[in-house]
Design an enzyme around this catalytic site. Sequence first.
Site, PDB file in Angstrom:
ATOM      1  CG  HIS A   2       8.546  -5.233   0.368  1.00  0.00           C
ATOM      2  ND1 HIS A   2       7.179  -5.223   0.218  1.00  0.00           N
ATOM      3  CD2 HIS A   2       8.763  -5.354   1.710  1.00  0.00           C
ATOM      4  CE1 HIS A   2       6.607  -5.337   1.411  1.00  0.00           C
ATOM      5  NE2 HIS A   2       7.543  -5.424   2.329  1.00  0.00           N
ATOM      6  CD  GLU A   7       0.485   2.309  -4.511  1.00  0.00           C
ATOM      7  OE1 GLU A   7       1.264   1.390  -4.871  1.00  0.00           O
ATOM      8  OE2 GLU A   7       0.131   2.469  -3.342  1.00  0.00           O
ATOM      9  CE  LYS A   8       5.709   6.252 -13.144  1.00  0.00           C
ATOM     10  NZ  LYS A   8       5.305   6.624 -14.494  1.00  0.00           N
ATOM     11  CE1 TYR A   9       4.312  -3.421 -11.147  1.00  0.00           C
ATOM     12  CE2 TYR A   9       5.497  -2.978 -13.194  1.00  0.00           C
ATOM     13  CZ  TYR A   9       5.162  -3.830 -12.154  1.00  0.00           C
ATOM     14  OH  TYR A   9       5.679  -5.101 -12.129  1.00  0.00           O
ATOM     15  NE  ARG A  44       7.578 -15.309   4.027  1.00  0.00           N
ATOM     16  CZ  ARG A  44       6.475 -14.572   4.121  1.00  0.00           C
ATOM     17  NH1 ARG A  44       5.314 -15.069   3.711  1.00  0.00           N
ATOM     18  NH2 ARG A  44       6.526 -13.354   4.594  1.00  0.00           N
ATOM     19  NE  ARG A  59      -0.758  -9.571   8.910  1.00  0.00           N
ATOM     20  CZ  ARG A  59       0.323  -9.843   8.210  1.00  0.00           C
ATOM     21  NH1 ARG A  59       1.374 -10.373   8.803  1.00  0.00           N
ATOM     22  NH2 ARG A  59       0.390  -9.590   6.918  1.00  0.00           N
TER      23      ARG A  59
HETATM   24  P1  ADP Z   1      -0.739  -6.889  -0.513  1.00  0.00           P
HETATM   25  O1  ADP Z   1      -1.389  -6.286   0.690  1.00  0.00           O
HETATM   26  O2  ADP Z   1      -1.699  -7.551  -1.442  1.00  0.00           O
HETATM   27  O3  ADP Z   1       0.438  -7.752  -0.155  1.00  0.00           O
HETATM   28  P2  ADP Z   1       1.001  -4.598  -1.112  1.00  0.00           P
HETATM   29  O4  ADP Z   1       0.491  -3.228  -1.305  1.00  0.00           O
HETATM   30  O5  ADP Z   1       1.684  -4.896   0.193  1.00  0.00           O
HETATM   31  O6  ADP Z   1      -0.184  -5.646  -1.371  1.00  0.00           O
HETATM   32  O7  ADP Z   1       2.009  -4.972  -2.269  1.00  0.00           O
HETATM   33  C1  ADP Z   1       2.542  -6.266  -2.384  1.00  0.00           C
HETATM   34  C2  ADP Z   1       3.713  -6.237  -3.336  1.00  0.00           C
HETATM   35  O8  ADP Z   1       3.301  -5.803  -4.632  1.00  0.00           O
HETATM   36  C3  ADP Z   1       4.815  -5.284  -2.942  1.00  0.00           C
HETATM   37  O9  ADP Z   1       5.714  -5.841  -2.010  1.00  0.00           O
HETATM   38  C4  ADP Z   1       5.477  -5.058  -4.286  1.00  0.00           C
HETATM   39  O10 ADP Z   1       6.285  -6.151  -4.632  1.00  0.00           O
HETATM   40  C5  ADP Z   1       4.298  -5.019  -5.240  1.00  0.00           C
HETATM   41  N1  ADP Z   1       3.821  -3.620  -5.417  1.00  0.00           N
HETATM   42  C6  ADP Z   1       2.894  -2.975  -4.673  1.00  0.00           C
HETATM   43  N2  ADP Z   1       2.739  -1.700  -5.085  1.00  0.00           N
HETATM   44  C7  ADP Z   1       3.576  -1.518  -6.132  1.00  0.00           C
HETATM   45  C8  ADP Z   1       3.905  -0.422  -7.013  1.00  0.00           C
HETATM   46  N3  ADP Z   1       3.292   0.762  -6.912  1.00  0.00           N
HETATM   47  N4  ADP Z   1       4.840  -0.623  -7.979  1.00  0.00           N
HETATM   48  C9  ADP Z   1       5.453  -1.830  -8.113  1.00  0.00           C
HETATM   49  N5  ADP Z   1       5.195  -2.899  -7.327  1.00  0.00           N
HETATM   50  C10 ADP Z   1       4.276  -2.756  -6.344  1.00  0.00           C
END
Ligand code: ADP
Length: 454
Positions: A208, A200-202, A337, A291
């Site tokens: 979130h 994915e593009k970072y 948390r 869930r």
């Molecule tokens: P996991 O299932 O391991 O929790 P996620 O896909 O839900 O993985 O991503 C967890 C977190 O990682 C996201 O909430 C975000 O903070 C970061 N993240 C995921 N994808 C990206 C992205 N493309 N760019 C920047 N941060 C990302």
Amino acid sequence: MIRKILIANRGEIALRIQRACREMGIASVAVHSTADADSMHVRLADESVCIGPPPARDSYLNIPAILSAAAITGADAIHPGYGFLSENASFAEMVELHGFVFIGPSPAHIRMMGDKIAAKEAMLKLGVPLVPGSDGALPSLASAVEVADRIGYPVLIKAAAGGGGRGMKVALVPDELAEAWQVARTESKAAFGNDAVYMEKYLDRPRHIEMQILADSYGNVVHFGERDCSLQRRHQKILEEAGSPVLSAAQRDALGETVTSALKGLGYRNAGTLEFLYQDGQFSFIEMNTRLQVEHPITEMVSNIDLVREQIRIASGEPLGYDQSAVTFSGHAIECRINAEDPETFIPTPGLVTIYHPPGGLGVRVDSALYAGYRVPPYYDSLIAKLIVHAPDRAQAIARLRRAIDEFAIIGVKTTLPLHRQILDDPSFQAGDYTIHWLEKFVAGLQADRPDAA
Ligand code: ADP
């Protein structure tokens, strides 16, 4: 008709589910490892069964032991909570095969969303926008290079089977790609037994934002608004808010419409959460959790709904009985948390809790299985309490939370309570001005400020 529910979990979430059962007149069965024999979730259950020794793989992940416990206690249904077996499609299948109701979605949907590549493909077809990235799994490093060149750096390599932030590696520049690719695959193989990765593009400054939904077995899907879970450390959520400080009611409605229509298209059932990254006015889907989530209480507080009760009603075959127009939101809620961890090093701190005094008063909720004399075991997740506040607006919620933290006494083990207090005192947090990268920088700043810092 569900008369008795076995709760295949421990700690605060087992207690949370038990509370819903009791209010509905449903009996509950607790299961526990030998390490948890003195737990609150065991003490308060109608019945309990020991399912094995302390390691989770021998107890809370032990499917034959859990199914046997359900059979001998005459349970009708199994609620998996979060973590452990909650997103294990084979477990859900076995539960149903043995004649019990699984309180959750269909095994097929759990399986689909557990594979993040399949989840993204499904959502794309249903009109949900995605983060730009690879079309499915990356077969080779060469293909990774090709995709990265197309979408532009920085990029993120992610595990198809990922969860808990594992198997995720950033490459800021082309030189870092080969290593990120290798490390993500190795980590993913070790954690999930599967080395499929995608790209994915970072995004450099997203929030979130996730949407809670409920769907019944008759095609009715309703959303309960968003949660902003941008405050994360190592991709793990630390503090969550409902609603998001940056979303307007119109944006919430639009996102809710996208999400509910997609899940109608999917034929989804029970509770679920769609997670998005939000940057520059754009929502991009990253994954779906099939869930109940740790942070569900903030949604309950602002929408005045008992999500576990609704999950049980849906699993019993009842229709939702209301539509989107009946869902209204009031005020603002925040959850902290609280982990049994050193608030500076984040090293887990299992041990004896000698004094426990939870805060109270208007708009304060504590979901926890702690008590004075409880020994936090070293075998499981370090989450020991969730402190949730609800107030008419965000400023009052922050004031209430600061007051509640000051009242909260957990003595004997170090906890992350002091970190939460520091976050709440920060002007950027108070202004709602933060992204998913904010907390890491905040924590690094605190560490640099300490007198013993080199
Ligand atoms: P996991 O299932 O391991 O929790 P996620 O896909 O839900 O993985 O991503 C967890 C977190 O990682 C996201 O909430 C975000 O903070 C970061 N993240 C995921 N994808 C990206 C992205 N493309 N760019 C920047 N941060 C990302």
